[in-house]
Enzyme design. Structure first.
Site, PDB file in Angstrom:
ATOM      1  N   ASP A   1      41.310  36.999  39.510  1.00 36.61           N
ATOM      2  CA  ASP A   1      41.525  37.345  38.236  1.00 36.61           C
ATOM      3  C   ASP A   1      40.626  38.466  38.063  1.00 36.61           C
ATOM      4  O   ASP A   1      39.576  38.740  38.294  1.00 36.61           O
ATOM      5  CB  ASP A   1      40.874  36.080  37.431  1.00 36.61           C
ATOM      6  CG  ASP A   1      41.685  35.903  36.189  1.00 36.61           C
ATOM      7  OD1 ASP A   1      42.705  36.408  36.087  1.00 36.61           O
ATOM      8  OD2 ASP A   1      40.608  35.580  35.377  1.00 36.61           O
TER       9      ASP A   1
ATOM     10  N   GLU B   1      45.088  40.525  40.336  1.00 35.03           N
ATOM     11  CA  GLU B   1      45.563  40.468  38.870  1.00 35.03           C
ATOM     12  C   GLU B   1      45.303  41.522  38.192  1.00 35.03           C
ATOM     13  O   GLU B   1      44.170  41.996  38.019  1.00 35.03           O
ATOM     14  CB  GLU B   1      45.023  39.245  38.234  1.00 35.03           C
ATOM     15  CG  GLU B   1      45.243  39.001  36.885  1.00 35.03           C
ATOM     16  CD  GLU B   1      44.640  39.712  35.882  1.00 35.03           C
ATOM     17  OE1 GLU B   1      45.069  40.611  35.290  1.00 35.03           O
ATOM     18  OE2 GLU B   1      43.541  39.388  35.490  1.00 35.03           O
TER      19      GLU B   1
ATOM     20  N   ASP C   1      48.571  32.244  30.542  1.00 34.05           N
ATOM     21  CA  ASP C   1      48.187  32.988  29.420  1.00 34.05           C
ATOM     22  C   ASP C   1      49.197  33.260  28.246  1.00 34.05           C
ATOM     23  O   ASP C   1      48.982  33.813  27.073  1.00 34.05           O
ATOM     24  CB  ASP C   1      47.164  34.169  29.606  1.00 34.05           C
ATOM     25  CG  ASP C   1      45.781  34.033  29.945  1.00 34.05           C
ATOM     26  OD1 ASP C   1      45.087  32.713  29.756  1.00 34.05           O
ATOM     27  OD2 ASP C   1      45.230  34.702  30.883  1.00 34.05           O
TER      28      ASP C   1
END
Length: 498
Positions: free
Chosen positions: A300, A347, A400
């Site tokens: 991430d 990511e 998200d």
């Protein structure tokens, strides 16, 4: 660092060299008897559903112990498993637990915690030699993080508050205070240690079941570590903290698509010089552990390895931060020296500079393409399918984002018309046209959030960035899977060579 042209794309490893389809669903979103989904029979049934659908990747959010807001991205340990995900089926089957204590409605966290204590007592009395040896082996192999974690959690239970609020002898880990606490809280520590044994045993059983059936587990690794975590408490030298344990600066991102004031995550930032002086052992051991639990990992906020957004700790928002360079190239060089079989996805969403992209390509890391971001800005939008490259993972949306149906219904008329035109004015109702766009993409991995497979609207989204209420608690029910869904997925996956 030279950019790597797509025609020279040579993945270092093997998992994403063929086309695959995946489903994004966190463990907590599974059905089941508890407050959240767990590693019991519903997880195995979900693997069976994936197999029947032709899906070979199950993407899961971080699995560490969560805090008050239940965000999997803020955990009290980078190694430990979340006790809420433990199923009581294993201790019942083994005879360590004779019955589940009665609960009024669902199996509450408090009842599960009490049941695990009973299971520990049962384990001590009735476990056979093989299970005892397995437990001792687990404790020995995980000692490098487990002993700090169990004491940290015991102190949390007994002392309350955050670690920097503890008595200075405990806050600063003075040897005598640590030894006295270990002796004083032996009983609590033993239960927490057994709790982790249960989690890891159940996790590896599930992973074996999935892998045996051709399903890979795709994990998620937050770049930053929660302030109130065992690792920050035990390794303060690797974090930018003041003498009293408070952070000098904190992590976040500047104003972006999700928020006009940015996102102030609040995690302490790394002391990269000290990490590098220690040959990045903190990162190597962290990734070594996660690579045992998952077949490959998404990192991430990958852009934070090239430069990270540094916010003064006293600031209430992320607006007044600054970019600070990070030693990403040296870190990844060391990682792949020590862990040559490491399988990672970057990511790479948000503010991505040529330097960030060069870092990703230098180590052959697949990036991410989000279709919900594709339909603004014209034909040069990099998320439009015709721009996708094989070294990428395409999503309709992520945890998200809104669900695809919620996103589509929220578009203005002009953008919705553009989406329809681009997708060829399909007769199928959303979200299937966008699912097909993902599956037909050149990207070697296409991942669909399970809410989209179920055709659910925005009331079922997992997380809304920048908010603290109503997140992370979505669960599905088996009855929501319409007749023929697995067959429909299977046909599409075969059609697009996944």
């Amino acid at each position: 660092m030279n950019n790597v042209a797509e025609e020279n794309f040579r993945p270092v490893h093997q998992i994403l060299t063929r086309r695959r389809a995946g489903i994004l669903l966190h463990i907590t979103s599974l059905p089941g008897p508890g407050v959240v989904g767990d590693l019991g029979r519903d997880a195995y049934h979900f693997v069976d559903f994936l197999v029947s659908s032709g899906v070979s990747v199950w993407q899961i959010l971080p699995i560490g112990p969560t805090m008050h807001d239940n965000s999997p991205y803020q955990s009290s340990s980078v190694y430990a498993g979340n006790p809420r995900l433990i199923s009581l089926e294993l201790p019942l089957q083994k005879g360590w637990l004779e019955a589940i204590p009665e609960s009024e409605d669902v199996l509450s966290d408090a009842v599960k915690s009490y049941a695990i204590k009973l299971a520990w007592e049962g384990f001590k009395e009735r476990a056979d030699k093989g299970d005892r040896d397995d437990y001792q082996r687990f404790v020995a192999e995980q000692k490098h993080w487990l002993e700090d974690y169990v004491l940290f959690q015991a102190l949390h239970q007994e002392e309350g508050g955050c670690w920097w609020e503890w008595h200075t002898t405990l806050r600063d880990r003075e040897p005598q205070a640590i030894a006295e606490s270990r002796a004083r809280f032996t009983e609590t520590i033993d239960v927490i240690r057994f709790e982790q044994y249960l989690f890891f045993t159940e996790w590896m059983n599930l992973k074996h079941y999935a892998n045996e059936r051709g399903v890979l587990l795709f994990g998620d690794l937050p770049i930053f570590v929660a302030h109130d975590s065992a690792e920050v408490w035990a390794h303060r030298e690797f974090f930018d903290l003041l003498e009293d344990g408070h952070p000098r600066v904190v992590a976040g991102v500047p104003p972006d698509y999700f928020s006009d004031t940015g996102q102030r995550w609040g995690n302490p930032l790394y002391c990269w010089e000290r990490l590098e002086a220690d040959d990045f052992s903190f990162w190597i051991e962290r990734l070594r552990a996660q690579s045992t639990l998952f077949d490959f990992l998404r990192i991430d906020h990958f852009r934070g390895f090239e430069a990270y957004w540094e916010i003064p700790a006293e600031e209430k928002t992320a607006v007044n931060g600054r970019w600070v360079e990070a030693p990403g190239e040296r870190l990844f060089e060391q990682l792949y020296t020590d862990l040559p079989d490491l399988e990672l996805v970057a990511e790479d969403l948000g503010v991505i500079t040529p330097e960030v992209d060069a870092l990703r390509k230098a180590y052959h890391l697949p990036g991410m393409k989000i279709l919900q971001f594709a339909f603004s800005g014209g034909a040069d939008n990099p998320y439009l399918p015709f721009h996708h490259t094989r070294d990428s993972v395409v999503y309709t949306g992520t945890h998200d984002n809104d669900t695809t149906l919620g996103w589509y219904r929220g578009l203005d008329d002009g953008t919705r018309e553009f989406v329809d035109d681009y997708l060829g004015k399909p007769r199928e109702a959303m979200p299937w046209p966008l699912i097909r766009a993902a599956l037909s993409s050149r990207a070697n991995l296409a991942v669909i959030p399970f809410q989209d497979v179920l055709g659910l609207d925005g009331a079922h989204r997992m997380n809304t960035p920048g908010t603290t209420e109503g997140n992370w608690d979505w669960r599905f029910d088996w009855e929501q899977i319409k007749h023929g869904t697995a067959e429909r997925l299977l046909r599409s996956i075969k059609m697009y060579g996944r």
